[in-house]
Each structure stands twice: as C-alpha cells, then as structure tokens.
Design an enzyme around this catalytic site. Structure first.
Site, PDB file in Angstrom:
ATOM      1  N   GLU A 284       0.829  -1.199   0.000  1.00 34.69           N
ATOM      2  CA  GLU A 284       0.000   0.000   0.000  1.00 34.69           C
ATOM      3  C   GLU A 284       0.871   1.260   0.000  1.00 34.69           C
ATOM      4  OE1 GLU A 284      -4.048  -0.581   1.968  1.00 34.69           O
ATOM      5  OE2 GLU A 284      -3.161   0.998   3.175  1.00 34.69           O
ATOM      6  N   HIS A 305       7.446 -26.807  -0.433  1.00 32.03           N
ATOM      7  CA  HIS A 305       6.776 -27.963  -1.026  1.00 32.03           C
ATOM      8  C   HIS A 305       5.589 -27.541  -1.897  1.00 32.03           C
ATOM      9  CE1 HIS A 305       9.082 -30.852   1.515  1.00 32.03           C
ATOM     10  NE2 HIS A 305       9.267 -29.724   2.179  1.00 32.03           N
ATOM     11  N   LYS A 419     -14.119   0.471  -3.683  1.00 35.77           N
ATOM     12  CA  LYS A 419     -15.188   0.910  -2.764  1.00 35.77           C
ATOM     13  C   LYS A 419     -16.256   1.680  -3.526  1.00 35.77           C
ATOM     14  CE  LYS A 419     -12.275   1.459   1.318  1.00 35.77           C
ATOM     15  NZ  LYS A 419     -11.673   2.414   2.226  1.00 35.77           N
TER      16      LYS A 419
HETATM   17  O1  PA5 Z   1      -3.696   1.516   5.639  1.00 37.09           O
HETATM   18  C1  PA5 Z   1      -4.815   1.958   5.418  1.00 37.09           C
HETATM   19  O2  PA5 Z   1      -5.055   3.160   5.522  1.00 37.09           O
HETATM   20  C2  PA5 Z   1      -5.968   1.044   5.052  1.00 37.09           C
HETATM   21  O3  PA5 Z   1      -5.593  -0.239   4.785  1.00 37.09           O
HETATM   22  C3  PA5 Z   1      -6.952   1.029   6.202  1.00 37.09           C
HETATM   23  O4  PA5 Z   1      -6.302   0.580   7.350  1.00 37.09           O
HETATM   24  C4  PA5 Z   1      -8.169   0.157   5.887  1.00 37.09           C
HETATM   25  O5  PA5 Z   1      -8.738   0.507   4.662  1.00 37.09           O
HETATM   26  C5  PA5 Z   1      -9.203   0.321   6.983  1.00 37.09           C
HETATM   27  O6  PA5 Z   1      -9.600   1.651   7.082  1.00 37.09           O
HETATM   28  P1  PA5 Z   1     -10.315   2.208   8.351  1.00 37.09           P
HETATM   29  O7  PA5 Z   1      -9.401   2.083   9.519  1.00 37.09           O
HETATM   30  O8  PA5 Z   1     -10.609   3.630   8.032  1.00 37.09           O
HETATM   31  O9  PA5 Z   1     -11.569   1.406   8.566  1.00 37.09           O
END
Ligand code: PA5
Length: 444
Positions: A284, A305, A419
């Site tokens: 990310e 394996h 989303k």
């Molecule tokens: O690293 C990030 O920002 C995302 O992966 C969030 O952690 C994830 O989308 C969850 O978001 P939120 O904490 O707003 O529910």
C-alpha cells in the site's frame, strides 16, 4: 550494536559495491525528505516518533481497559480491516504459543476483514454462550466491512447484556474527532481510543489500534514500545550497513534491475501473519504511479513444497528477504530410535531448530544459485521488544524506499476504486449514476 541484523552477503553477484555507492546521495536526500518533512505525504509521519512520543494517559487507559476485558470476557472480538487489524493479529501470533492452552486470558479473534457472511455466522456459532467484548477499529469510521460486522455483533451484544451493559463492553478505536464511528461512540458512551491524525492505518500497530488487542492477549505492550524506541534511536543516523536504509537501497537497486516481486520468507509459523502485515505496509505504501515492488510472502519450509519449484526455477523477477529467528521460543530434541526404520538416527540428539537452520542456510544458497537475490534479517527471538524493533525497521525502510522510488509512501488513493464500485452496485445514496453505468458494463 543493533538488535536485529540485516545481511546482504549473498547479494554479491546481483549488486555491485559501486551501485550501492551511487545510491548514497539519493538515500541521503530521501532521508532528509523523510526527517525534515519536505517529502510527499509528510503529514503522515507520526510513526517516526510514536515510540517515544505517545499519549501516556491513553496508554494507561489501554492497560486498564485490557485488564477489564480480561476480567469480564472470554473473548475479545476485534472488528477492523487492513491496517486496523493486520498488525494486532500479527503481533498476537508472533508473541503467543502456536497452540495457546485454555487460559484465564480472553481469546482475541478478528472479523470485519471480509464480507463473508459464513465467516461471521461461524464466529457467532463458535462464540455460543461465552462472555465477550467488542473492539471496533476504524480510522475513517465508515469502512463497509467493519461497519456491517459491528452492526451485527453489536445487536448480539445488546441482546445478551442489555443496552447499557453492552455499551460498557464496546471499545471504539477511531479518529479523535470525526467519522460515523466517533459520532456513534460519543452518543452511546463507548470508551474510545484515538488513531492519531498523522498515522496511516498500515503504520498504526503501535497506537491503540494494535496495543489494546495485544494487551488483552497478554502481550507486553511496554516492551513492544521499548523495542520500537530502541530502533528509533539506533537508526536515527543514516547508515548503509546492517540497517533499514541498506534494506531500502538494496531492494530498490534490485527492483531497477527487474526483480519486481519481493518475497518475505519466514521459518517460523508464528511469523505467518507478520508477512500479511508486511505485505500491506509495503504494497500500500509503494504500489502507485504504475510502479513499485510487489510484496508477497512465503512460509518455509512449508511452502518449499508448493512454491519452492517456482522460486528456484520460475520467472526470474523474484527477490527474497528471509527472516530468521536465532532463538525461537521453544525447541524439540530429535530422539534416538533403536530400530531406525525411518533412517533418522543421524539426526538423533539434534534439535529441530538446528535442522531448521540448516534448511534456512540451504535455501539461501539454493535460491541464490537459482538466480534469486536473497537478503536476510536475523531476529534474536520472538519477544515483544524484538517485534517492536522489527516493526520500526520495516516502517523506516518503506518510508525511505518509497522516496527513493519517487512516490508518496504515505497515501493510498487506489484503495478507493473498488469501494466506489461496490457502493455504486449496492445502490448507496449518492452513487445513482455510477450504479447505472456499472450495471450497463456488467451486462455486456
Ligand atoms: O492503511 C490503510 O489506511 C488502510 O488499509 C486502512 O487501514 C483500511 O482501509 C481500513 O480503514 P479504516 O481504519 O478507516 O476502517
């Protein structure tokens, strides 16, 4: 002397010393961007000082809440997705026995990290008559997976304990001021913990996001923070040997040569979820602007394996970072057998960890020979202090690595695309046009 050791001695045939030298100035610049806040995403560097600069009063509240949950619950259900659960689950797995005995401590389980109705159904069935509490974790407070699971489990909690007592069993970890979860927590009187504004989800494990579940599971959160603080101190100055900087540089040199996928390998099943946490941190942070190293993980020797063949001889775009734990929490002696039908007596008297180490070394050499650049990261043990140190190591490495690759390592604009489509397809108010457009595309 640092607590963990990053080694590159097997990279000689893949990276030349002048290439490392040539990266020195770039690394210097990346470090300055990060430290001085002149780089992209600079508002999200709270993790840099978090190990020493955190809300002490909240830390005490976390400990108090953990003690209350330990006293009144058999189960803590953590509801969250992405950065709002991966670090906590990874830490608990890292610190606990692989088969925890039934104990006085609550079992910490995770949900809200998928949209599977059968998963949630099975969790509720398993929960049965057990006493439970909820820790709902969402920075935005509006994440669909989290909100749906919370709505369903909250109803169950209220049915079991009544409205008022249920509210005392709900702990909301969210933004300081905004978001639907914050609004609800305020209205319903849930205890709340804060995800600081300057901390992206994937960098939040050392905030209440990770600390409350880890503490409930019996993890030593003070030692975890101490470990991270020690790493912060050890890596305050840029050094291109045995450090997160060197790791960032090496993986970038390799990436530019076509090694576009990095596998994080472990040789301990307790580190499996750590690989999942790391994948989010790396993927990310770095996968944007149509570039970035693809993070994958392998659990060894298990996956030798299954994936082993590909790693050894498949497409040569892989690099590997192997985690080795010098002193695992426990070990097993291989016994002598009078009949020796399994022909294993040559190992009698040796420990499984000794055999595992030979496997680790054998794999390093085999993969190197097969054309996979291998880096190693040695951890002394699987204590909370080491984990805190390691978390900081990777966070710093990805910050530097992202800047070296010319991207903003602290945003995640791409996460929104699915989303929007999901809201469009579900007919969420405000997404009517998108709904029609997507339906049309799906019919073709
Ligand atoms: O690293 C990030 O920002 C995302 O992966 C969030 O952690 C994830 O989308 C969850 O978001 P939120 O904490 O707003 O529910």
């Amino acid at each position: 002397m640092t607590l963990i050791h990053f080694k590159t001695n097997y990279l000689k045939k893949f990276v030349h010393s002048q290439e490392l030298e040539q990266m020195r100035a770039l690394t210097q610049a990346a470090n300055e961007e990060l430290r001085q806040g002149t780089g992209a995403g600079h508002d999200f560097r709270g993790w840099l000082d978090l190990p020493v600069d955190y809300d002490q009063a909240e830390f005490k509240r976390i400990q108090t809440a953990a003690a209350k949950i330990q006293a009144d619950s058999d189960v803590l259900i953590c509801i969250g997705i992405g950065g709002s659960y991966l670090g906590a689950q990874a830490a608990i797995e890292f610190l606990q026995s692989s088969f925890p005995l039934p104990s006085k401590l609550p079992k910490v389980v995770f949900c809200g990290n998928s949209l599977s109705g059968s998963y949630l159904h099975d969790l509720i069935e398993w929960l049965g008559e057990r006493d439970f509490s909820l820790n709902v974790i969402s920075k935005s407070g509006t994440t669909t997976e989290t909100s749906i699971a919370f709505r369903i489990l909250k109803r169950l909690l209220v049915k079991k304990y009544g409205e008022q007592a249920a509210a005392k069993r709900i702990y909301a970890t969210t933004d300081r001021a905004k978001g639907a979860l914050k609004t609800e927590a305020k209205a319903a009187g849930y205890e709340t913990f804060v995800i600081p504004d300057d901390l992206g989800g994937r960098f939040s494990v050392l905030s209440a996001v990770g600390l409350l579940p880890i503490a409930v599971a019996g993890g030593d959160i003070k030692a975890l923070m101490h470990g991270a603080a020690e790493a912060r101190q050890d890596y305050a100055e840029l050094s291109l040997s045995d450090s997160p900087y060197e790791y960032a540089v090496m993986r970038n040199i390799l990436y530019r040569k076509g090694y576009t996928t990095e596998l994080l390998d472990n040789f301990e099943p307790k580190l499996r979820m750590l690989g999942e946490w790391w994948k989010q941190l790396m993927g990310e942070s770095e996968g944007k602007d149509e570039k970035g190293i693809f993070p994958a993980s392998a659990n060894l020797t298990t996956d030798l394996h299954s994936l082993g063949q590909y790693i050894q001889q498949g497409r040569r775009n892989l690099m590997e970072t192997m985690l080795w734990v010098k002193q695992p929490s426990e070990d097993q002696l291989i016994p002598e057998d009078a009949e020796n039908l399994d022909q294993l007596n040559f190992l009698a008297g040796k420990t499984m960890n000794y055999v595992n180490r030979q496997a680790f070394q054998g794999v390093v050499l085999a993969h190197t020979d097969g054309g996979v650049p291998v880096m190693t990261l040695e951890l002394p043990d699987t204590t909370a202090k080491t984990l805190g140190y390691l978390i900081y190591f990777f966070e710093l490495a990805v910050g530097i690595s992202g800047y070296l690759n010319g991207i903003n390592p602290f945003n995640q604009p791409g996460v929104e695309a699915y989303k929007r489509n999901m809201f469009g397809l579900l007919g969420k108010p405000g997404y009517e046009n998108l709904h029609e457009d997507l339906q049309r595309r799906l019919q073709h």
